[in-house]
Design a protein around this motif. Sequence first.
Motif, PDB file in Angstrom:
ATOM      1  N   THR A   1      86.512  40.434  35.384  1.00 61.55           N
ATOM      2  CA  THR A   1      86.739  41.990  35.871  1.00 61.55           C
ATOM      3  C   THR A   1      85.720  42.567  36.310  1.00 61.55           C
ATOM      4  OG1 THR A   1      84.160  42.161  34.493  1.00 61.55           O
ATOM      5  CG2 THR A   1      85.698  40.429  32.964  1.00 61.55           C
ATOM      6  N   GLY A   2      85.908  42.630  37.080  1.00 59.75           N
ATOM      7  CA  GLY A   2      86.078  44.186  38.184  1.00 59.75           C
ATOM      8  C   GLY A   2      84.379  44.170  38.498  1.00 59.75           C
ATOM      9  N   LEU A   3      82.950  43.540  37.043  1.00 59.15           N
ATOM     10  CA  LEU A   3      82.395  43.727  37.468  1.00 59.15           C
ATOM     11  C   LEU A   3      81.455  43.735  38.579  1.00 59.15           C
ATOM     12  CD1 LEU A   3      80.398  43.537  33.420  1.00 59.15           C
ATOM     13  CD2 LEU A   3      80.763  45.509  35.012  1.00 59.15           C
ATOM     14  N   THR A   4      81.884  42.767  39.675  1.00 59.19           N
ATOM     15  CA  THR A   4      80.927  42.412  40.505  1.00 59.19           C
ATOM     16  C   THR A   4      81.397  43.612  41.689  1.00 59.19           C
ATOM     17  OG1 THR A   4      81.131  40.491  40.750  1.00 59.19           O
ATOM     18  CG2 THR A   4      80.324  40.910  42.562  1.00 59.19           C
ATOM     19  N   GLY A   5      82.735  44.171  41.505  1.00 60.78           N
ATOM     20  CA  GLY A   5      83.133  44.813  42.731  1.00 60.78           C
ATOM     21  C   GLY A   5      82.363  46.582  41.767  1.00 60.78           C
ATOM     22  N   ALA A   6      82.748  46.996  41.352  1.00 57.16           N
ATOM     23  CA  ALA A   6      81.896  48.010  40.556  1.00 57.16           C
ATOM     24  C   ALA A   6      80.655  48.099  40.831  1.00 57.16           C
ATOM     25  CB  ALA A   6      82.164  48.002  38.957  1.00 57.16           C
ATOM     26  N   LEU A   7      79.677  46.548  40.854  1.00 57.18           N
ATOM     27  CA  LEU A   7      78.404  46.550  41.321  1.00 57.18           C
ATOM     28  C   LEU A   7      77.946  47.188  42.402  1.00 57.18           C
ATOM     29  CD1 LEU A   7      76.881  43.413  38.672  1.00 57.18           C
ATOM     30  CD2 LEU A   7      75.504  46.032  39.416  1.00 57.18           C
ATOM     31  N   PHE A   8      78.741  46.904  43.367  1.00 55.15           N
ATOM     32  CA  PHE A   8      79.313  46.531  44.619  1.00 55.15           C
ATOM     33  C   PHE A   8      79.655  48.293  45.084  1.00 55.15           C
ATOM     34  CE2 PHE A   8      78.096  41.849  45.113  1.00 55.15           C
ATOM     35  CZ  PHE A   8      78.837  41.385  46.731  1.00 55.15           C
ATOM     36  N   ALA A   9      80.675  48.477  44.497  1.00 59.17           N
ATOM     37  CA  ALA A   9      80.435  49.643  44.952  1.00 59.17           C
ATOM     38  C   ALA A   9      79.480  51.119  44.807  1.00 59.17           C
ATOM     39  CB  ALA A   9      81.574  50.250  44.490  1.00 59.17           C
TER      40      ALA A   9
END
Length: 189
Positions: free
Chosen positions: A114-122
Amino acid sequence: MNQHGVRPVSAGEWEKVKELRLSALRDPAAPVAFLESIVEAESQPDEFWQGRTARASSGRAARQFVAEAPDGSWDGSVTVLVEEGGTVDYFGEVVEKAQGHLVGVFVRPGQRGTGLTGALFAAALEWAWSLEGPALGRVRLFVHEDNGRAEAFYRRYGFVASGRIVVGTPSDPEARELEYVLERPAVGS
């Protein structure tokens, strides 16, 4: 569409930190994703979780970020550890220059993709790159050679295999952990 907010933990949220970590360690991927076992984590007293959360909520040494749903539940987390130049890392090697080390990457199964990992990494990288005195030259992470899903995400996000391989973990003396690095972006990038 992802409705989660990503933010750092605060010291008083140790019970939610503990619950999310225990959920991560119960995940079927845990044996190749984490160095800690569920048995070890469950045996820790509340004071351990309180201290861990306090250390990850302020100062320069570490920061834990969580993905918080509109109802207040947490669906993911990542922690940045700062390894200062001249110190010895978890694997017994001297760190040449200050760097970040991403650990504890976890997103609940229902939220994966859902994009959560990318948001956490950002959020984690924004914090890491904001540090001064000294600035971090790179951020790294390690991924078990059998954790292809995580490895593919890290590559898509821009991390590059350094060629460093660490053999042996507390639970598996034959395990091979591959180092991936992301160099600090040039100013103005």
